[in-house]
Motif scaffolding. Structure first.
Motif, short mmCIF file in Angstrom:
data_model
loop_
_atom_site.label_atom_id
_atom_site.label_comp_id
_atom_site.label_asym_id
_atom_site.label_seq_id
_atom_site.Cartn_x
_atom_site.Cartn_y
_atom_site.Cartn_z
N ARG A 1 -25.79 15.81 29.99
CA ARG A 1 -24.99 15.75 31.23
C ARG A 1 -25.80 15.17 32.39
O ARG A 1 -25.26 14.46 33.24
CB ARG A 1 -24.49 17.14 31.59
N ALA A 2 -27.09 15.50 32.41
CA ALA A 2 -27.93 14.97 33.49
C ALA A 2 -28.06 13.45 33.39
O ALA A 2 -28.03 12.74 34.40
CB ALA A 2 -29.31 15.61 33.43
N ALA A 3 -28.18 12.95 32.16
CA ALA A 3 -28.34 11.50 31.97
C ALA A 3 -27.02 10.76 32.08
O ALA A 3 -26.98 9.64 32.61
CB ALA A 3 -28.96 11.24 30.59
N LEU A 4 -25.93 11.38 31.61
CA LEU A 4 -24.62 10.71 31.57
C LEU A 4 -23.56 11.65 32.13
O LEU A 4 -22.84 12.33 31.38
CB LEU A 4 -24.28 10.32 30.12
N PRO A 5 -23.45 11.72 33.45
CA PRO A 5 -22.52 12.67 34.09
C PRO A 5 -21.06 12.50 33.68
O PRO A 5 -20.28 13.45 33.77
CB PRO A 5 -22.72 12.40 35.59
N ASP A 6 -20.69 11.29 33.25
CA ASP A 6 -19.29 11.07 32.89
C ASP A 6 -19.02 11.32 31.41
O ASP A 6 -17.91 11.08 30.92
CB ASP A 6 -18.86 9.65 33.25
N ALA A 7 -20.02 11.82 30.69
CA ALA A 7 -19.84 12.06 29.25
C ALA A 7 -19.03 13.32 28.99
O ALA A 7 -18.99 14.24 29.80
CB ALA A 7 -21.20 12.17 28.57
N SER A 8 -18.37 13.34 27.85
CA SER A 8 -17.71 14.55 27.36
C SER A 8 -18.66 15.19 26.36
O SER A 8 -19.03 14.56 25.36
CB SER A 8 -16.39 14.18 26.68
#
Length: 394
Positions: A37-44
């Protein structure tokens, strides 16, 4: 299982084993998810703690099921009072038992090991408790045992009677098996036969012989060469008594996996109709691994040490095998023992160690959560960058 709402970013599933002595599977999954989540905030992001049927399976299944552990008073491998944990699925139909809760080596490490006396009676007491709750299925995870009794103690706790030639109960533990003359299952709890038993194993050792339960695992339970020979003979005799013919006894004694946990599958398959299955397969079905990974773009898995053994039925192999071919499989581990070429050959995108540099095991263990999180963040950033480049090239 923790699932976030759908988003335009990549779909990431975090499905690690425990990092033995450093982070449980749920803790490792949470750390991987934080890094993602820190690297890719828009990830599910989905957290799916996993296990191979050994230590940590109870914690992993409870985390996915969202149910608390239950406690029951039992006895340890030497018959002393003890407490044990077990789990029940949210629908109340499935129970998970870690046999080592009642016959594990750590519980009897305060006294000299007694390899011929140690038994599985306490595991049977856990089974009685779950049967009282009306379950339909018992998932029995059997690693880490102190016993070599062929499962006789467990089935005895459920009502079966194992007697010598005079009709007296045989002595507890593997040391008593050579005196076995008859088995009376007339008082066996009928519920024990009506439920489905699945025994999770992560070894393929047979019951007896040079690779059998006594020869391979007996020494770590305190058995010297004389005790190993006695235990091996006892297990062979148990197979003879339970089988319908000498030929069937030989077949049973040679069956892969029957040597796990001191031969525990022997009595359970013969008297309860139990199934012996690879632990990772059993857990994968219990947590819905295939469904959870079905649309994953990135799969983060891991364990304490990633090496060639990890690809032979352990967690990493199971996760890889259940993931879609298009997914990027990244292994995060305390130690990485495979080369990049070996990883590619095994269809692993990358394997990254959490060690930021020279460090001892104590330091890595103390900082495991943070190091797992940071490594996951690096991994997701790199994989996402590669995915973007490929899309731009198209």
């Amino acid at each position: 299982m923790s699932i976030e709402a759908a988003s335009p970013g990549p779909r990431i599933v975090c499905a690690p084993d425990s990092f033995k002595g450093s982070a449980s599977a749920p803790a490792a999954a949470a750390a991987l998810a934080r890094g993602a989540r820190a690297a890719l905030p828009d990830a599910s992001v989905t957290e799916l703690p996993f296990a191979d049927g050994g230590e940590g399976t109870l914690d992993a299944l409870l985390a996915v099921w969202g149910t608390p552990a239950k406690t029951v008073e039992v006895v340890d491998a030497l018959g002393r009072p003890a407490s044990a944990l077990f789990g029940i699925s949210a629908d109340g139909r499935t129970a998970v038992i870690e046999a080592a809760q009642a016959n594990g080596l750590p519980q009897v490490s305060d006294v000299p090991l007694q390899p011929e006396r140690a038994d599985t009676f306490g595991v049977g007491l856990i089974a009685r408790a779950v049967l009282d709750l009306g379950v339909d299925e018992i998932l029995l995870c059997i690693g880490g045992s102190a016993s070599t009794d062929g499962g006789v103690g467990l089935v005895s706790a459920l009502g079966a009677r194992f007697a010598d030639a005079d009709g007296a109960p045989i002595a507890p533990g593997g040391g008593g098996l050579s005196a076995l003359a008859s088995v009376d299952a007339s008082e066996l709890d009928p519920r024990a036969r009506s439920v489905r038993w699945r025994i999770a194993v992560d070894v393929d050792n047979p019951l007896t012989g040079p690779r059998g339960a006594a020869a391979v695992f007996g020494p770590q339970k305190g058995a010297d060469s004389e005790a190993v020979a006695s235990l091996d003979a006892g297990l062979s005799h148990l197979a003879e008594v339970l089988a319908d013919s000498p030929a069937e006894a030989e077949t049973l004694a040679a069956r892969p996996g029957f040597g796990a946990a001191g031969g525990m599958p022997m009595a359970l398959t013969a008297l309860l109709g139990a199934e012996v299955v690879p632990g990772s397969t059993m857990v994968a079905e219990a947590v819905g691994l295939t469904e959870a990974l079905a649309d994953a773009d990135i799969v983060l898995t891991g364990e304490g040490s990633f090496d060639s053994q990890s690809l032979g039925g352990k967690v990493v192999a199971a996760v890889r095998d259940h993931a879609p071919a298009s997914a990027h499989i990244v292994v995060v581990a305390g130690r990485v023992g495979l080369s990049p070429a070996e990883c590619r050959e095994a269809n692993i995108t990358a394997a990254l160690s959490i060690a930021p540099g020279p460090a001892d095991l104590k330091t890595l263990s103390e900082r495991a959560d943070t190091l797992i999180e940071d490594t996951a963040a690096h991994a997701c950033s790199l994989v996402a960058a590669g995915m973007t480049q490929r899309k731009d090239a198209l």
